[in-house]
Design a protein around this motif. Structure first.
Motif, PDB file in Angstrom:
ATOM      1  N   LYS A 111      41.511  40.960  55.060  1.00  0.00           N
ATOM      2  CA  LYS A 111      42.763  41.685  54.821  1.00  0.00           C
ATOM      3  C   LYS A 111      43.016  42.002  53.348  1.00  0.00           C
ATOM      4  O   LYS A 111      43.913  42.787  53.036  1.00  0.00           O
ATOM      5  CB  LYS A 111      43.948  40.917  55.389  1.00  0.00           C
ATOM      6  CG  LYS A 111      44.291  39.626  54.714  1.00  0.00           C
ATOM      7  CD  LYS A 111      45.448  38.969  55.472  1.00  0.00           C
ATOM      8  CE  LYS A 111      45.877  37.672  54.873  1.00  0.00           C
ATOM      9  NZ  LYS A 111      46.345  37.758  53.512  1.00  0.00           N
ATOM     10  N   GLY A 112      42.243  41.422  52.449  1.00  0.00           N
ATOM     11  CA  GLY A 112      42.430  41.697  51.033  1.00  0.00           C
ATOM     12  C   GLY A 112      41.124  42.089  50.374  1.00  0.00           C
ATOM     13  O   GLY A 112      40.255  42.722  50.981  1.00  0.00           O
ATOM     14  N   ALA A 113      40.988  41.670  49.116  1.00  0.00           N
ATOM     15  CA  ALA A 113      39.746  41.900  48.382  1.00  0.00           C
ATOM     16  C   ALA A 113      38.672  40.920  48.853  1.00  0.00           C
ATOM     17  O   ALA A 113      38.964  39.941  49.549  1.00  0.00           O
ATOM     18  CB  ALA A 113      39.995  41.723  46.884  1.00  0.00           C
ATOM     19  N   LEU A 114      37.436  41.181  48.489  1.00  0.00           N
ATOM     20  CA  LEU A 114      36.368  40.227  48.764  1.00  0.00           C
ATOM     21  C   LEU A 114      36.734  38.878  48.147  1.00  0.00           C
ATOM     22  O   LEU A 114      37.210  38.818  47.012  1.00  0.00           O
ATOM     23  CB  LEU A 114      35.055  40.747  48.164  1.00  0.00           C
ATOM     24  CG  LEU A 114      33.803  39.911  48.440  1.00  0.00           C
ATOM     25  CD1 LEU A 114      33.399  40.013  49.903  1.00  0.00           C
ATOM     26  CD2 LEU A 114      32.656  40.370  47.542  1.00  0.00           C
ATOM     27  N   THR A 115      36.525  37.808  48.907  1.00  0.00           N
ATOM     28  CA  THR A 115      36.941  36.453  48.509  1.00  0.00           C
ATOM     29  C   THR A 115      38.369  36.488  47.953  1.00  0.00           C
ATOM     30  O   THR A 115      38.632  36.084  46.827  1.00  0.00           O
ATOM     31  CB  THR A 115      35.978  35.830  47.474  1.00  0.00           C
ATOM     32  OG1 THR A 115      35.940  36.630  46.286  1.00  0.00           O
ATOM     33  CG2 THR A 115      34.577  35.705  48.033  1.00  0.00           C
ATOM     34  N   ASN A 116      39.273  36.972  48.792  1.00  0.00           N
ATOM     35  CA  ASN A 116      40.646  37.244  48.368  1.00  0.00           C
ATOM     36  C   ASN A 116      41.361  36.014  47.817  1.00  0.00           C
ATOM     37  O   ASN A 116      42.109  36.102  46.838  1.00  0.00           O
ATOM     38  CB  ASN A 116      41.439  37.820  49.540  1.00  0.00           C
ATOM     39  CG  ASN A 116      42.737  38.453  49.107  1.00  0.00           C
ATOM     40  OD1 ASN A 116      42.744  39.365  48.287  1.00  0.00           O
ATOM     41  ND2 ASN A 116      43.850  37.964  49.634  1.00  0.00           N
ATOM     42  N   SER A 117      41.115  34.849  48.436  1.00  0.00           N
ATOM     43  CA  SER A 117      41.779  33.632  47.957  1.00  0.00           C
ATOM     44  C   SER A 117      41.330  33.296  46.539  1.00  0.00           C
ATOM     45  O   SER A 117      42.144  32.962  45.672  1.00  0.00           O
ATOM     46  CB  SER A 117      41.491  32.451  48.892  1.00  0.00           C
ATOM     47  OG  SER A 117      42.104  32.658  50.143  1.00  0.00           O
ATOM     48  N   LEU A 118      40.012  33.380  46.287  1.00  0.00           N
ATOM     49  CA  LEU A 118      39.507  33.096  44.942  1.00  0.00           C
ATOM     50  C   LEU A 118      40.060  34.105  43.933  1.00  0.00           C
ATOM     51  O   LEU A 118      40.391  33.747  42.804  1.00  0.00           O
ATOM     52  CB  LEU A 118      37.978  33.136  44.922  1.00  0.00           C
ATOM     53  CG  LEU A 118      37.223  32.117  45.782  1.00  0.00           C
ATOM     54  CD1 LEU A 118      35.738  32.199  45.488  1.00  0.00           C
ATOM     55  CD2 LEU A 118      37.729  30.715  45.554  1.00  0.00           C
ATOM     56  N   PHE A 119      40.150  35.343  44.355  1.00  0.00           N
ATOM     57  CA  PHE A 119      40.694  36.373  43.465  1.00  0.00           C
ATOM     58  C   PHE A 119      42.126  36.033  43.044  1.00  0.00           C
ATOM     59  O   PHE A 119      42.541  36.287  41.917  1.00  0.00           O
ATOM     60  CB  PHE A 119      40.663  37.741  44.150  1.00  0.00           C
ATOM     61  CG  PHE A 119      41.387  38.810  43.393  1.00  0.00           C
ATOM     62  CD1 PHE A 119      40.870  39.317  42.215  1.00  0.00           C
ATOM     63  CD2 PHE A 119      42.607  39.294  43.840  1.00  0.00           C
ATOM     64  CE1 PHE A 119      41.538  40.295  41.496  1.00  0.00           C
ATOM     65  CE2 PHE A 119      43.294  40.267  43.131  1.00  0.00           C
ATOM     66  CZ  PHE A 119      42.754  40.775  41.964  1.00  0.00           C
ATOM     67  N   ASN A 120      42.889  35.430  43.945  1.00  0.00           N
ATOM     68  CA  ASN A 120      44.285  35.104  43.658  1.00  0.00           C
ATOM     69  C   ASN A 120      44.463  33.764  42.961  1.00  0.00           C
ATOM     70  O   ASN A 120      45.590  33.353  42.673  1.00  0.00           O
ATOM     71  CB  ASN A 120      45.106  35.134  44.944  1.00  0.00           C
ATOM     72  CG  ASN A 120      45.388  36.558  45.403  1.00  0.00           C
ATOM     73  OD1 ASN A 120      45.882  37.372  44.640  1.00  0.00           O
ATOM     74  ND2 ASN A 120      45.045  36.860  46.639  1.00  0.00           N
ATOM     75  N   TYR A 121      43.371  33.052  42.687  1.00  0.00           N
ATOM     76  CA  TYR A 121      43.466  31.810  41.922  1.00  0.00           C
ATOM     77  C   TYR A 121      43.916  32.134  40.496  1.00  0.00           C
ATOM     78  O   TYR A 121      43.751  33.259  40.013  1.00  0.00           O
ATOM     79  CB  TYR A 121      42.102  31.108  41.862  1.00  0.00           C
ATOM     80  CG  TYR A 121      41.721  30.332  43.098  1.00  0.00           C
ATOM     81  CD1 TYR A 121      42.565  30.211  44.182  1.00  0.00           C
ATOM     82  CD2 TYR A 121      40.479  29.708  43.176  1.00  0.00           C
ATOM     83  CE1 TYR A 121      42.197  29.495  45.313  1.00  0.00           C
ATOM     84  CE2 TYR A 121      40.101  28.989  44.301  1.00  0.00           C
ATOM     85  CZ  TYR A 121      40.974  28.883  45.365  1.00  0.00           C
ATOM     86  OH  TYR A 121      40.609  28.185  46.480  1.00  0.00           O
ATOM     87  N   PRO A 122      44.454  31.165  39.773  1.00  0.00           N
ATOM     88  CA  PRO A 122      44.782  31.382  38.357  1.00  0.00           C
ATOM     89  C   PRO A 122      43.570  31.873  37.570  1.00  0.00           C
ATOM     90  O   PRO A 122      42.438  31.447  37.828  1.00  0.00           O
ATOM     91  CB  PRO A 122      45.220  29.989  37.888  1.00  0.00           C
ATOM     92  CG  PRO A 122      45.729  29.322  39.116  1.00  0.00           C
ATOM     93  CD  PRO A 122      44.856  29.821  40.237  1.00  0.00           C
TER      94      PRO A 122
END
Length: 322
Positions: free
Chosen positions: A32-43
């Protein structure tokens, strides 16, 4: 008819796709987001607890210039893995409905509808925050995600929590000139905080550089202040921003929608076979942190990357018998 749809394009979803490639199965990742979306949203400045070799998938080397890789290095690694192997993935496409129909599944997204034989849920947990459920939590100054410290320079900032993310945010904001107050529900800084960071935050609190209230909780957020409950009574803190890093949870609605059973002990741990990763719904597999329910600290990349091979081994048997 697609053989396997993988919901979630994080490291474990990519690992599952690589296993599908090896077996020449017709598959698709929906993210639903970017590739490896969770990692992308990390600090932006986040450093992993794990060393690079423990973040590798499918024995593809992860070379880092640091003993423990940072967010940007991880994004580069998984991006290279995905692009060099030309994995089949639809990004920025959200799964709205997942249904089991006899011997196949229907996956409905905001863009299309798919039919598939098997489904792998590798959706992680980072997209749904645990809310404080207090008045004022919907104010613009409140966030449940932390990206970088600069916006909080010269501001009164309350950081909620005592986990790795909370401690990292508190230290970075303080170092960039913010006035930081930590509000912690427990008695001390969490034991799972990175061992090289925990002494730093404890010393900053001890010397008074960072204020901290333990056994405390926010009871109301107002435009110019935060009211917290402490063992010494109510405190009114001047406040410009609240960074509430109180953890996140998996998409339980999607699990329940398709019929996956969850434990009723508050953890909501989904039912699955530990040898095959198949849930109680025939043909639906779980991979990664979603397996822990609310215990999101149980599974990481390093100990759940094996899920991809366990699923693939079982699917080989299933597909060969048909």
């Amino acid at each position: 008819m697609i053989d396997v749809i993988i919901i979630g394009g994080g490291p474990i979803g990519i690992a599952c796709a690589l296993e599908c490639e090896k077996s020449n199965w017709n598959y698709l990742i929906i993210e639903k987001g970017a590739l490896t979306n969770s990692l992308f949203n990390y600090p932006k400045n986040m450093t992993f607890f794990s060393t690079s070799e423990k973040l590798e998938i499918d024995n593809i080397p992860f070379i880092s210039k640091n003993p423990k890789p940072n967010r940007d290095e991880a994004l580069e690694y998984y991006r290279r893995v995905a692009t060099s192997n030309t994995i089949k993935i639809n990004l920025y496409e959200t799964v709205n409905q997942l249904q089991k129909n006899n011997d196949h599944f229907t996956v409905t997204t905001n863009k299309s509808t798919y039919q598939c034989k098997k489904v792998v849920l590798a959706t992680g947990f980072y997209d749904i925050p645990n809310l404080l459920s207090v008045s004022g939590e919907d104010l613009p100054k409140v966030t449940h995600y932390y990206k970088e410290a600069h916006p909080y320079s010269m501001q009164d900032v309350v950081v909620v929590g005592a986990s790795n993310s909370s401690v990292d945010a508190a230290l970075e904001i303080w170092r960039k000139g913010g006035k930081v107050t930590m509000v912690v529900r427990g008695e001390t800084i969490g034991d799972r905080v990175k061992y090289w960071v925990r002494p730093d935050i404890i010393n900053r609190i001890k010397e008074g550089s960072i204020d901290a209230y333990f056994n405390a909780e926010i009871i109301e957020i107002k435009p110019l202040e935060v009211i917290i409950k402490t063992p010494d009574g109510l405190k009114h803190l001047p406040n410009d921003f609240v960074v509430a890093l109180t953890g996140y949870k998996p998409n339980f609605d999607l699990l329940e929608q398709v019929g996956v059973s969850l434990s009723n002990d508050g953890i909501k741990r989904p039912v699955y076979n530990k040898d095959t990763m198949e849930s109680n719904v025939n043909g639906l597999y779980l991979a990664g942190v979603i397996c822990g329910g609310m215990e999101t600290h149980k599974w990481f990349i390093e100990n759940s990357r094996i899920h991809a091979k366990l699923i693939a081994n079982h699917l080989k048997q299933v597909f060969s018998n048909k």
